[in-house]
Design a protein around this motif. Structure first.
Motif, PDB file in Angstrom:
ATOM      1  N   ILE A 299      -5.354 -83.352 -52.118  1.00  0.00           N
ATOM      2  CA  ILE A 299      -4.317 -84.387 -52.153  1.00  0.00           C
ATOM      3  C   ILE A 299      -4.253 -85.019 -53.543  1.00  0.00           C
ATOM      4  N   GLU A 300      -5.422 -85.253 -54.120  1.00  0.00           N
ATOM      5  CA  GLU A 300      -5.456 -85.844 -55.452  1.00  0.00           C
ATOM      6  C   GLU A 300      -4.791 -84.917 -56.467  1.00  0.00           C
ATOM      7  N   ARG A 301      -5.011 -83.603 -56.320  1.00  0.00           N
ATOM      8  CA  ARG A 301      -4.417 -82.634 -57.235  1.00  0.00           C
ATOM      9  C   ARG A 301      -2.903 -82.639 -57.127  1.00  0.00           C
ATOM     10  N   ILE A 302      -2.394 -82.784 -55.912  1.00  0.00           N
ATOM     11  CA  ILE A 302      -0.942 -82.832 -55.711  1.00  0.00           C
ATOM     12  C   ILE A 302      -0.348 -84.045 -56.407  1.00  0.00           C
ATOM     13  N   PHE A 303      -0.993 -85.213 -56.228  1.00  0.00           N
ATOM     14  CA  PHE A 303      -0.450 -86.449 -56.789  1.00  0.00           C
ATOM     15  C   PHE A 303      -0.650 -86.538 -58.300  1.00  0.00           C
ATOM     16  N   LYS A 304      -1.507 -85.695 -58.858  1.00  0.00           N
ATOM     17  CA  LYS A 304      -1.669 -85.658 -60.304  1.00  0.00           C
ATOM     18  C   LYS A 304      -0.733 -84.661 -60.973  1.00  0.00           C
ATOM     19  N   ASN A 305      -0.046 -83.877 -60.169  1.00  0.00           N
ATOM     20  CA  ASN A 305       0.845 -82.840 -60.712  1.00  0.00           C
ATOM     21  C   ASN A 305       2.195 -83.457 -61.074  1.00  0.00           C
ATOM     22  N   PRO A 306       2.626 -83.399 -62.342  1.00  0.00           N
ATOM     23  CA  PRO A 306       3.921 -83.981 -62.722  1.00  0.00           C
ATOM     24  C   PRO A 306       5.092 -83.353 -61.976  1.00  0.00           C
ATOM     25  N   ALA A 307       4.970 -82.079 -61.587  1.00  0.00           N
ATOM     26  CA  ALA A 307       6.064 -81.406 -60.882  1.00  0.00           C
ATOM     27  C   ALA A 307       6.382 -82.110 -59.563  1.00  0.00           C
ATOM     28  N   PHE A 308       5.353 -82.679 -58.909  1.00  0.00           N
ATOM     29  CA  PHE A 308       5.575 -83.385 -57.647  1.00  0.00           C
ATOM     30  C   PHE A 308       6.466 -84.598 -57.864  1.00  0.00           C
ATOM     31  N   TYR A 309       6.206 -85.349 -58.920  1.00  0.00           N
ATOM     32  CA  TYR A 309       6.998 -86.556 -59.179  1.00  0.00           C
ATOM     33  C   TYR A 309       8.414 -86.209 -59.631  1.00  0.00           C
TER      34      TYR A 309
ATOM     35  N   PHE B 275      10.073 -83.625 -58.597  1.00  0.00           N
ATOM     36  CA  PHE B 275      10.776 -83.249 -57.365  1.00  0.00           C
ATOM     37  C   PHE B 275      11.188 -84.481 -56.568  1.00  0.00           C
ATOM     38  N   VAL B 276      10.244 -85.398 -56.337  1.00  0.00           N
ATOM     39  CA  VAL B 276      10.541 -86.585 -55.525  1.00  0.00           C
ATOM     40  C   VAL B 276      11.629 -87.423 -56.187  1.00  0.00           C
ATOM     41  N   PHE B 277      11.496 -87.641 -57.503  1.00  0.00           N
ATOM     42  CA  PHE B 277      12.500 -88.432 -58.221  1.00  0.00           C
ATOM     43  C   PHE B 277      13.868 -87.759 -58.153  1.00  0.00           C
ATOM     44  N   SER B 278      13.915 -86.446 -58.308  1.00  0.00           N
ATOM     45  CA  SER B 278      15.190 -85.721 -58.290  1.00  0.00           C
ATOM     46  C   SER B 278      15.850 -85.787 -56.921  1.00  0.00           C
ATOM     47  N   VAL B 279      15.062 -85.703 -55.874  1.00  0.00           N
ATOM     48  CA  VAL B 279      15.612 -85.795 -54.515  1.00  0.00           C
ATOM     49  C   VAL B 279      16.212 -87.180 -54.277  1.00  0.00           C
TER      50      VAL B 279
END
Length: 604
Positions: free
Chosen positions: A20-30, A32-36
């Motif tokens: 979970i920590e790795r997911i939240f540290k990945n810039p690609a996740f943010y 994606f969320v921001f773009s949505v």
């Protein structure tokens, strides 16, 4: 340890905090969320910009009295046509805020009668309503491309782009409003039939019969003497299979890969040769479906050399020598084949050195698109491979393609692969392979292309989404006005490269760019007093034709880019990152040539 301890241990593994920590540290996740969230906000609060595209039609009359025009080499009957003065597609209606998007017709056919020096003349037009959200129209494609570069994982990147585009359009039910509509289309069904069933089946049969290896042994014995000659074989086959696009990509890639692998040619090299001798060759040896499709977009009111379909086809072929990018792309792959290519870049040169020195055909962290089932042969012990297992299906494939092209004017690729698969199966059965072994081979082939087929479907989906949000139309409106004549070819090159890169399609870019670029070139030529108007428009035509090809080649969401990686066993983003430098260099050289051509020969 008790059962409860086992359960706790399993839950801890499932919900591991490090993951979970790795997911939240990945810039690609943010991203994606921001773009949505941004796409939802835009779709709910930003009104689209509407415009009308007016296309002049070359209308003919059937014996039955119905009127029609040629579209994609087929007659398209006009059922309803109204006078231009009675059309609903007017700027007043589009600017009326009380009209919802659903009440604005997508297209109308209209006519008007005008007076000319020879009398009255009836002209026919197709009006299309178009919308875009300004720079936000590029958001779906930009998200997909950005995530492709960051994650090197095309499926999640493309899917993210589809989500962003769908939410911007207000389509929140992805299953019914997006994917089901795509799957129900003939285009998507054709992709699944051709690239999953027929291509996968044929590659599986060749793997089971050892046909590709038998061909590789034959070529190695009589032709190939090292990496150079192996690459020259790939280059020559790209020239021979001049139908272009996906057809050439699949044929050359599947044919040459066993030879290239044996000669330590990196998959990045092979994918570049395959990709850059596909569409560029189709532009230069244009005895294929391209002219018939493109000519429909070249109607320009007042241009005598574009008046009829025959005139437009003649214009197409006269413009072929001006396809400078295609010439440089084919020349560049030839120079690569003889190890003399300039402008490859460090990543490309490192891939070549890695393969030659270590035999490692892919980057250590690569994720090849084609599955391992397609990389090895699984010939039964009771079956002896023969080169005819390769040549007969290949001959059926090429023969069917040529026959359907000559007889109908358009190659039937699905028929070609269908007959190739059938002949390959019959050959295997007649030569003693058990039907169970044959079907196991076909099953392995299908498994080998499943992921590639999924990526292709997602690429088609995001292309349709990008078209619906109006990304191409926005770019044309942004860059297409108020320019000196000598800069227009270079601008059209940049524009079409951007559209094709963002949407992943050259043919879709043609449909957007040609109806706007050709009338613009005609207007610029007359406004600035050019002496050789037709030559100037030929140059502008060539820039759109070739700019769309280079953008499509470099795009990670393009079907030909994906297929080139899939059939050569290359990582998609490794192919994109290595190809983009030599392709861009060829495009820059071409842009210089087009600019010089209009400066010296357009006659201002």
């Amino acid at each position: 340890m008790t059962a409860m301890d086992d359960l706790k241990s399993g839950l801890n593994s499932l919900f591991e905090f490090k993951t979970i920590e790795r997911i939240f540290k990945n810039p690609a996740f943010y991203i994606f969320v921001f773009s949505v969230l941004l796409s939802i906000f835009i779709g709910q609060n930003v009104a689209p910009n509407w415009s009308i595209e007016k296309v002049t039609l070359d209308v003919k009359t059937m014996e039955s009295g119905e009127i029609y025009y040629t579209y994609k080499n087929k007659p398209k009957v006009i059922d309803t046509i109204v006078p231009l003065s009675e059309t609903q597609l007017t700027k007043e209606n589009l600017s009326n805020l009380q009209l919802s998007a659903q009440e604005i017709p997508e297209e109308e056919y209209v006519f008007e009668t005008v007076s000319t020096t020879t009398g009255e003349e009836t002209r026919y037009y197709q009006l299309k309503s178009q919308r875009h959200w300004g720079i936000w129209s590029l958001l779906p494609a930009l998200v997909a491309i950005m995530l492709c570069w960051m994650t090197k994982e095309p499926i999640t990147a493309l899917f993210s782009g589809v989500i962003v585009g769908a939410f911007l359009l207000g389509k929140y039910d992805l299953s019914d409003q997006v994917f089901l509509e795509v799957f129900m289309s003939k285009n998507a069904a054709g992709i699944l039939l051709l690239y999953l069933w027929l291509l996968g089946g044929l590659m599986g049969v060749w793997s089971r019969t050892g046909a590709a290896q038998a061909f590789a042994q034959l070529m190695t014995k009589h032709v190939v003497r090292g990496p150079r000659t192996a690459k020259l074989v790939a280059w020559a086959l790209g020239i021979i299979f001049f139908q272009g696009g996906t057809m050439s990509t699949v044929l050359v890639g599947t044919t040459v890969k066993p030879i290239a692998d044996k000669e330590r040619i990196s998959h990045e090299e092979l994918a570049y040769i395959v990709d850059s001798t596909a569409s560029p060759i189709a532009c230069l040896i244009a005895f294929n479906a391209w002219p018939a499709y493109i000519q429909a977009f070249l109607v320009v009111s007042g241009a005598p050399f574009l008046l009829t379909e025959a005139d437009r086809l003649s214009f197409f072929f006269k413009s072929v020598p001006l396809s400078f990018y295609s010439i440089f792309a084919v020349l560049g792959t030839f120079l690569l084949s003889i190890d003399k290519a300039p402008f490859l870049g460090k990543r490309f040169n490192d891939a070549i050195k890695r393969a030659r020195d270590t035999g490692q055909l892919d980057h250590p962290d690569a994720k090849p698109l084609s599955a391992k089932e397609l990389h090895t042969s699984h010939v039964p012990a009771n079956y002896t491979p023969h080169v005819l297992d390769f040549f007969i299906p290949l001959g059926m494939l090429i023969g069917t393609t040529i026959f359907t092209f000559v007889s109908t004017g358009s190659p039937n690729v699905r028929w070609a692969f269908g007959f190739a698969l059938l002949s390959g199966c019959l050959m295997a059965l007649f030569r003693g392979m058990h039907i169970t072994q044959l079907m196991e081979g076909i099953g392995e082939g299908l498994k080998g292309v499943v992921m590639g087929s999924v990526i292709l479907i997602l690429a088609i989906t995001i292309g349709l989404i990008s078209s619906e949000v109006g990304g191409g139309i926005y770019l044309v409106e942004l860059l297409g006005n108020g320019l000196p004549y000598w800069i227009l070819p270079s601008l059209l090159l940049i524009l079409t490269m951007t559209i094709a890169f963002s949407t992943g399609t050259s043919w879709g870019t043609y449909a957007v760019a040609f109806p706007l670029a050709m009338p613009l070139a005609w207007a610029v030529a007359h406004a600035q007093g050019l002496e050789y108007v037709e030559f100037y428009m030929m140059v502008c035509f060539a820039t759109v034709l070739n700019g769309s090809v280079v953008g499509d080649q470099c795009s990670p969401i393009s079907d030909t880019t994906i297929l080139s990686a899939m059939v050569t066993g290359c990582d998609l983003m490794d192919h994109v990152k290595t190809q983009i430098i030599p392709a861009t260099a060829a495009a820059i050289l071409a842009g210089i040539c087009w600019t010089l051509a209009v400066l010296f020969f357009a006659g201002a």
